[in-house]
Design a protein around this motif. Structure first.
Motif, short mmCIF file in Angstrom:
data_model
loop_
_atom_site.label_atom_id
_atom_site.label_comp_id
_atom_site.label_asym_id
_atom_site.label_seq_id
_atom_site.Cartn_x
_atom_site.Cartn_y
_atom_site.Cartn_z
N ARG A 155 3.07 -50.33 -5.64
CA ARG A 155 3.61 -51.14 -6.74
C ARG A 155 2.90 -52.49 -6.82
N GLN A 156 2.65 -53.09 -5.66
CA GLN A 156 1.96 -54.38 -5.62
C GLN A 156 0.60 -54.30 -6.30
N LEU A 157 -0.18 -53.30 -5.93
CA LEU A 157 -1.53 -53.19 -6.46
C LEU A 157 -1.53 -52.76 -7.93
N CYS A 158 -0.67 -51.81 -8.26
CA CYS A 158 -0.63 -51.30 -9.63
C CYS A 158 -0.19 -52.38 -10.61
N ARG A 159 0.91 -53.04 -10.30
CA ARG A 159 1.42 -54.06 -11.23
C ARG A 159 0.56 -55.32 -11.22
N GLY A 160 -0.05 -55.60 -10.08
CA GLY A 160 -0.95 -56.75 -10.03
C GLY A 160 -2.15 -56.58 -10.94
N VAL A 161 -2.76 -55.39 -10.90
CA VAL A 161 -3.90 -55.11 -11.76
C VAL A 161 -3.46 -55.02 -13.23
N LYS A 162 -2.33 -54.39 -13.46
CA LYS A 162 -1.81 -54.26 -14.82
C LYS A 162 -1.59 -55.62 -15.47
N ARG B 65 11.89 -60.00 -20.90
CA ARG B 65 10.47 -59.66 -20.95
C ARG B 65 9.62 -60.82 -20.43
N GLN B 66 9.96 -62.05 -20.83
CA GLN B 66 9.20 -63.21 -20.37
C GLN B 66 9.39 -63.42 -18.86
N ALA B 67 10.62 -63.20 -18.39
CA ALA B 67 10.88 -63.37 -16.96
C ALA B 67 10.11 -62.34 -16.15
N THR B 68 10.06 -61.11 -16.63
CA THR B 68 9.32 -60.06 -15.92
C THR B 68 7.84 -60.40 -15.87
N ARG B 69 7.29 -60.88 -16.98
CA ARG B 69 5.87 -61.26 -16.98
C ARG B 69 5.61 -62.39 -15.99
N CYS B 70 6.49 -63.37 -15.97
CA CYS B 70 6.31 -64.50 -15.06
C CYS B 70 6.35 -64.03 -13.61
N MET B 71 7.32 -63.19 -13.29
CA MET B 71 7.46 -62.71 -11.92
C MET B 71 6.30 -61.79 -11.54
N THR C 96 0.19 -60.29 -9.35
CA THR C 96 -1.20 -60.66 -9.61
C THR C 96 -1.66 -61.77 -8.66
N PHE C 97 -0.98 -62.91 -8.70
CA PHE C 97 -1.33 -63.98 -7.77
C PHE C 97 -1.15 -63.51 -6.33
N GLY C 98 -0.08 -62.76 -6.09
CA GLY C 98 0.19 -62.30 -4.73
C GLY C 98 -0.90 -61.41 -4.17
N THR C 99 -1.45 -60.52 -5.00
CA THR C 99 -2.54 -59.65 -4.54
C THR C 99 -3.79 -60.46 -4.25
N VAL C 100 -4.12 -61.39 -5.15
CA VAL C 100 -5.29 -62.24 -4.92
C VAL C 100 -5.10 -63.07 -3.66
N GLN C 101 -3.90 -63.60 -3.47
CA GLN C 101 -3.63 -64.43 -2.29
C GLN C 101 -3.72 -63.60 -1.02
N PHE D 241 1.41 -61.35 0.90
CA PHE D 241 1.96 -62.52 0.20
C PHE D 241 3.48 -62.52 0.18
N GLN D 242 4.08 -61.38 -0.08
CA GLN D 242 5.54 -61.35 -0.16
C GLN D 242 6.16 -61.73 1.18
N HIS D 243 5.52 -61.37 2.27
CA HIS D 243 6.04 -61.77 3.58
C HIS D 243 5.97 -63.29 3.75
N ASP D 244 4.90 -63.90 3.25
CA ASP D 244 4.81 -65.37 3.31
C ASP D 244 5.94 -66.02 2.52
N LEU D 245 6.22 -65.47 1.32
CA LEU D 245 7.31 -66.01 0.51
C LEU D 245 8.65 -65.83 1.21
N GLU D 246 8.84 -64.67 1.81
CA GLU D 246 10.11 -64.42 2.51
C GLU D 246 10.29 -65.37 3.69
N ASP D 247 9.20 -65.64 4.40
CA ASP D 247 9.27 -66.59 5.51
C ASP D 247 9.62 -67.99 5.00
N ALA D 248 9.00 -68.37 3.88
CA ALA D 248 9.31 -69.69 3.30
C ALA D 248 10.77 -69.75 2.86
N TYR D 249 11.24 -68.68 2.23
CA TYR D 249 12.61 -68.68 1.72
C TYR D 249 13.63 -68.76 2.85
#
Length: 617
Positions: A237-244, A299-305, A311-316, A324-332
């Protein structure tokens, strides 16, 4: 749908259907038809007509003015299995996918993410039909996808309606739209590769297509590689939606660049369009506000997330070697104890209404904003009639498409001070805002990423808008709250014509008064605060000094123009807090916010509309 958009889509679909009928529509020896006939192997690979192949691309492209080499290799074995490799001198990744396993490998970081098992997500990476999952109506490419299924001769006719082809028969060189030059060499036998060389002013690309290898064996990880196991649904899901999402950002359709303005009303919320900008009125309890937010802006919220997480998460992840999601979870985990419960309730209600995981949405809302921004406050002797003008320039990540989710929120929380929040669908914190009490706030990021043991910056900004009536109350809130990272701010109070600059880290806080010298900001200018960095700060100071004593609304807007605003300028806002006015400009797909028109919003008038709507419930 706009008439012009309908006509364009209809014409393409009509031509495609006409071409699919097999009718000879164009001369067989035309350059466009000849090109498509020779490019048939590439069309078959892209359209999925070839079950297996090996495609390589050697790309030379200018990035930031410097030539960069990128090598791509795609091996498709069957409908499920493929290998994808991308290599750059600084970054690289490999994807190995088989029917029961997916591996995402980062050679530069000697890291491998492995996953196995059955897939439940609809956002998966199976080779068959992959383009339909990577390209949706948010991308202009979606309009042209049906053309890939047309016979090459008919495709030549279709392309000729939109693109100019010229052929130098002696060199077998095609020139497309007077920009791109293409030479194709077909293999004389099945064992020889099909090759194409493409050249433009800023890039070159050499393509090669051969038969896929027979073996599906995945090379084992090197002994130096660290291996981390992930849920396969999460990885794909990460890779597919990031590229999409990246494809939509790079080739936005008119659904993003020119959305149809349509006002909507739901319980506890109303979406208005004001001169091409979204304005969302929200009121009630945290749950009511969260639900209305989701209903109006799903729709706007989904695009933002998607932009942030996928997208940013895959690049990061590719950049850092960390998921990336693990980094966010650690921060949260460290930030969460400092977030008010009513803010969490609002986010949970929004997430549940959208069908998202509430924990994930809460995590995404602490996405660290390391902005490179500018801000100023000018008043009294600096302005034409003494009016306080507070300008805020947000320079941040237009490259991940946040501008397509831009919304100005007018929020009236039950029992708290109503406020305006210039933000984005799905994001409930604040980086630019003003409340009904005449307090305006703008933030500028610094350093210190990873210092998460405090109140998230965007949460602290919203707490101030909801609770602070005076500038002193804002200063006390910042001084007494546990803080994160390094941030700079401009705060202003229209009631008293006062402003203050703030430099804050977790360890210390410094308040900078107007006209005061500061080592990072230079000599003071009477009745002026000017915060930025480098040449942008020098330009801002020079402009203020040039117009000192003459600054009015128009001049204050000019202060925020390029180059004070960067190319990544996401939004600009000018507050006139005494009058409850704000002028907002958002970036679009081609222009930074500073080059876009400003829309004038009257906070007090919009809050009266909320009162009227509440009385009708």
């Amino acid at each position: 749908m706009h008439k012009s958009r309908f006509a364009r889509v209809f014409s393409i679909l009509f031509l495609t259907l006409f071409a699919l009928s097999g009718i000879a529509l164009y001369a067989a020896d035309s350059p466009a038809v000849q090109f498509c006939l020779q490019a048939t192997p590439l069309q078959e690979c892209l359209s999925g007509q070839r079950d297996s192949f090996q495609l390589t691309a050697d790309i030379l492209v200018k990035i930031d003015g410097k030539p960069q080499k990128i090598k791509l290799e795609l091996i498709r074995y069957d409908n499920e299995a493929f290998d994808l490799t991308a290599h750059h001198s600084d970054y690289s990744f490999q994807i190995f996918r088989r029917s029961g396993k997916t591996i995402f490998e980062l050679p530069h970081h000697q890291k491998r993410f492995e996953s196995t098992g059955a897939l439940e997500t609809k956002d998966h990476l199976a080779a068959q039909g992959i383009l339909t999952r990577l390209i949706d109506a948010d991308s202009s490419i979606a309009t042209y996808l049906p053309m890939l299924q047309t016979p090459p001769s008919s495709l030549g006719f279709l392309l000729n309606q939109f693109v100019e082809f010229q052929l130098d028969e002696q060199q077998q060189l095609w020139t497309i739209d007077n920009k791109t030059r293409v030479q194709i060499q077909e293999g004389k036998t099945a064992a020889e590769p099909w090759q194409a060389s493409c050249k433009s002013d800023d890039w070159t690309c050499d393509l090669s297509i051969t038969a896929a290898p027979k073996s599906l064996a995945i090379p084992p990880a090197s002994g130096n590689f660290a291996v981390e196991t992930l849920d396969r649904n999460v990885l794909e899901r990460q890779l597919c939606r990031g590229v999409k999402r990246a494809i939509a950002i790079l080739s936005p359709s008119r659904r993003l660049t020119d959305p149809t303005p349509k006002d909507r009303s739901v319980e506890h919320g109303q979406l208005q369009w004001v001169d091409g900008q979204r304005v969302a009125l929200l009121w009630g309890t945290p749950e009511e506000i969260g639900q209305a937010h989701a209903q109006l802006l799903s729709r706007q919220a989904t695009r933002c997330m998607d932009s942030v997480l996928y997208t940013f998460g895959t690049v990061q992840t590719i950049r850092t070697g960390r998921w990336f999601q693990h980094d966010l979870e650690d921060a949260y985990a460290r930030l969460s104890p400092h977030i008010p419960e009513d803010h969490k309730r609002e986010l949970t209600a929004m997430a549940e209404e959208m069908g998202w995981d509430p924990n994930l949405v809460n995590v995404l809302n602490v996405f660290p904003e390391l902005f490179h921004c500018s801000g100023f406050a000018v008043f009294d002797s600096a302005t034409k009639d003494g009016t306080l003008y507070h300008g805020r320039v947000l320079d941040y990540m237009t490259t991940i498409g946040l501008q397509y989710s831009s919304v100005t929120f007018i929020v009236a929380p039950e029992g708290k001070i109503p406020f305006a929040n210039v933000g984005y669908g799905g994001f409930t914190g604040c980086v630019t805002g003003m409340n009904q009490a005449g307090i305006s706030l703008g933030e500028m990021g610094g350093r210190g990423e990873g210092q998460w043991d405090g109140v998230p910056m965007a949460t602290l900004m919203r707490i101030a808008l909801e609770n602070c009536q005076t500038l002193e109350e804002v200063k006390t809130l910042w001084a007494s709250s546990p803080r994160t990272c390094e941030y700079y701010y401009v705060f202003a109070d229209g009631k008293t014509n006062a402003a203050v600059g703030v430099a804050a880290t977790p360890e210390k806080i410094q308040f900078v008064e107007p006209g005061e010298y500061h080592e990072l900001l230079g000599e003071g200018i009477p009745d002026v605060l000017a915060l930025s960095a480098g040449q942008r700060l020098q330009t801002l100071r020079s402009r203020i000094q040039e117009k000192h004593g003459q600054i009015d609304t128009e001049t204050a807007l000019w202060l925020m123009s390029r180059p004070v605003a960067m190319q990544s300028n996401l939004h600009n806002t000018l507050f006139i807090p005494k009058q409850g006015l704000l002028y907002v400009a958002n970036a679009d797909h081609k222009h930074p916010a500073a080059e876009r028109p400003y829309v004038k919003l009257d906070l007090n008038a919009l809050l009266k509309e909320i009162d009227e709507l509440k009385s009708q419930e």
